[in-house]
Design a protein around this motif. Structure first.
Motif, mmCIF file in Angstrom:
data_model
loop_
_atom_site.group_PDB
_atom_site.id
_atom_site.type_symbol
_atom_site.label_atom_id
_atom_site.label_comp_id
_atom_site.label_asym_id
_atom_site.label_seq_id
_atom_site.Cartn_x
_atom_site.Cartn_y
_atom_site.Cartn_z
ATOM 1 N N THR A 348 0.990 -1.664 0.016
ATOM 2 C CA THR A 348 -0.129 -0.159 -0.558
ATOM 3 C C THR A 348 1.295 1.245 -0.282
ATOM 4 N N GLY A 379 0.794 -3.326 -6.742
ATOM 5 C CA GLY A 379 -0.178 -3.356 -7.855
ATOM 6 C C GLY A 379 -1.178 -2.125 -7.285
ATOM 7 N N LYS A 380 -2.201 -2.600 -6.741
ATOM 8 C CA LYS A 380 -3.586 -1.534 -7.652
ATOM 9 C C LYS A 380 -3.400 -0.498 -5.918
ATOM 10 N N HIS A 381 -2.658 -1.110 -4.483
ATOM 11 C CA HIS A 381 -2.375 -0.300 -3.548
ATOM 12 C C HIS A 381 -0.756 0.774 -3.713
ATOM 13 N N ARG A 415 1.425 3.783 -13.093
ATOM 14 C CA ARG A 415 0.167 3.659 -13.627
ATOM 15 C C ARG A 415 -0.235 2.278 -14.581
ATOM 16 N N LYS A 418 -0.528 -0.648 -11.633
ATOM 17 C CA LYS A 418 -1.727 -0.118 -11.583
ATOM 18 C C LYS A 418 -2.869 -1.577 -11.786
ATOM 19 N N GLY A 419 -2.816 -1.164 -13.432
ATOM 20 C CA GLY A 419 -3.293 -1.767 -13.963
ATOM 21 C C GLY A 419 -3.503 -3.306 -14.877
ATOM 22 N N ARG A 421 -2.342 -4.857 -12.501
ATOM 23 C CA ARG A 421 -2.434 -5.960 -11.138
ATOM 24 C C ARG A 421 -4.170 -5.862 -11.520
ATOM 25 N N GLU A 422 -4.364 -5.044 -12.074
ATOM 26 C CA GLU A 422 -6.445 -4.389 -11.515
ATOM 27 C C GLU A 422 -6.597 -6.067 -13.380
#
Length: 465
Positions: A348, A379-381, A415, A418-419, A421-422
């Motif tokens: 995070t 990742g996303k966090h 960016r 995050k993408g 991992r989503e």
């Protein structure tokens, strides 16, 4: 990492501020007793080879434990071979000369004789090992677990089993235990550990009576168990002070299981009350929920109470974890304190930002001190600071490829991760991983279904024969 202007202890309230008045035996009097090779191997589905036991004994020796329980030499040829390898390792210097080796025996002459004869056959002496000659302690165990054995030894009829009072079984148990200890001493055994299973549910006055009789018969060390892991800390507060007061000049072994997750804490609490020999297993493996884990026991003492065991290699906790995982087939949970795969991992943005400023903001244990390492996952966090910190850690490597660490590169990577991992979350097959994990655990041993399948085959063969 930012250099702190003030001493860290002035910026936070460390646990030792509140635990400093808690008394313990002197650190050099505490002897770590590892039972991975015996009680750990009793984990369903786990079976160590003699060579694996020898390798683990060497690692435990290197780590600085004081006592290891190798198992039951009377149980199987593989156990006797493991004992032979371990004693050879001591003779050759691979295993420390001062490492105490425990061999387990039930309270009967056969177990003791097989073990003594095994030692002599391999050129060793009975005095080269400590014999742990155990019995039962609680009335439930005395009457309903070993009651028929006690009846036979006392020359009583089997039909009397449930009618005789508990007092009969208590006294018969004392006679059986003391006879076994005397027999071991007559066979040349110098050190005899003794104790009664299910001690934490037994009458403490009876445990003291049993222990006193065992000392008088030649026993040298009492082991008190919480066999079913049913101790509340208040139970420790009740039993241990009375046992220590009854035998003030004797060491006390405590052997606690972990069925409510309190094995390590209860062990530490017992040391506070005067016990001196805590029993643990690597990774906490063992029957049901396992034993007091070595890693949490020693780290609670060190980090929360300021008690550092002299000579113990805390940096071997992670290597020991990996080796026992490899040999047992039982993986440690990712969030297991101290040694779990993820305990020094951060994703995070809030946490990683704090960690890059100073690790103490979100981490109380130095990973390297226990053989681990800190790592960032992305990742996303995730946040930009973690990405920048990792890039800066590899700045020279990137520069050699003509890549400069810039805010634009950091944002591009942020960016991207995050993408990615989503997208992974959308197609992730966690269920397969979970199913594979439980299927693996089932394959470690023979299931009830396996046993029935063998019975169907062997039963027919028997009829045909």
């Amino acid at each position: 990492m930012v250099d702190l202007r003030e001493p860290l202890e002035t910026l936070i309230a460390p646990p030792t501020r509140f635990t400093a008045g808690t008394t313990f035996p002197r650190a050099r009097e505490i002897r770590l007793y590892d039972t991975t090779l015996r009680d750990g191997e009793q984990t369903p589905g786990v079976a160590f080879t003699p060579e694996q036991k020898y390798e683990l004994a060497g690692m435990l020796s290197d780590a600085g434990v004081h006592i290891i329980d190798m198992g039951f030499p009377s149980a199987a040829p593989s156990e006797r071979r493991a004992l032979e390898l371990i004693l050879e390792g001591k003779a050759k210097g691979r295993i420390r000369a001062d490492l105490e080796i425990i061999v387990m025996c039930r309270s009967n002459a056969r177990d003791i004789d097989v073990t003594v004869d095994t030692l002599r056959h391999m050129g060793a002496k009975p005095s080269d090992c400590t014999f742990f000659i155990f019995t039962s302690g609680s009335d439930l165990h005395l009457k309903y677990k070993i009651g028929k054995t006690l009846l036979q030894l006392e020359g009583r009829r089997a039909e009397e089993w449930r009618d005789l009072p508990v007092s009969f079984y208590r006294q018969a148990n004392i006679r059986m235990s003391t006879a076994a200890i005397r027999h071991a001493r007559e066979r040349g055994v110098a050190e005899v550990e003794f104790g009664g299973e299910d001690g934490s549910r037994a009458d403490v006055s009876y445990l003291i009576e049993l222990a006193r009789a065992c000392y008088e018969a030649g026993g040298t060390r009492y082991s008190f168990p919480d066999t079913v892991g049913f101790f509340a800390p208040e139970g420790v507060d009740y039993y241990i002070p009375q046992l220590v007061a009854a035998f003030p000049d004797q060491p006390l072994v405590v052997h606690f299981h972990n069925d409510f997750g309190l094995g390590a804490y209860n062990t530490v609490r017992a040391l506070h009350h005067g016990a001196t020999i805590p029993t643990c297993t690597v990774n906490g493996i063992g029957e049901r929920a396992g034993n007091a884990p070595l890693h949490t026991t020693v780290m609670i003492l060190k980090e929360l109470y300021g008690v550092t065991i002299p000579g113990f290699r805390y940096d071997m906790l992670w290597p020991l974890r990996r080796k026992v995982e490899e040999f047992s087939g039982i993986p440690v949970g990712a969030t297991e304190p101290i040694i779990g795969h993820n305990v020094f991992s951060h994703e995070t943005g809030i946490h990683t930002a704090g960690i890059t400023i100073h690790p103490a903001i979100y981490q109380v244990i130095e990973p390297e001190s226990v053989g681990g390492r800190m790592r960032f996952l992305f990742g996303k966090h995730s946040g930009a600071m973690a990405i920048e910190a990792v890039l800066n850690r590899h700045r020279e490597e990137l520069a050699a490829e003509g890549i400069e660490v810039t805010p634009r590169l950091v944002q591009l990577l942020l960016r991207l991760v995050k993408g990615v991992r989503e997208k992974k979350a959308m197609v992730s097959q966690h269920l397969d991983g979970v199913r594979n994990y439980y299927a693996h655990l089932e394959r470690l041993g023979l299931t009830e279904e396996d046993l029935l399948a063998y019975a169907l085959v062997l039963g027919r063969d028997g009829e045909a024969g």
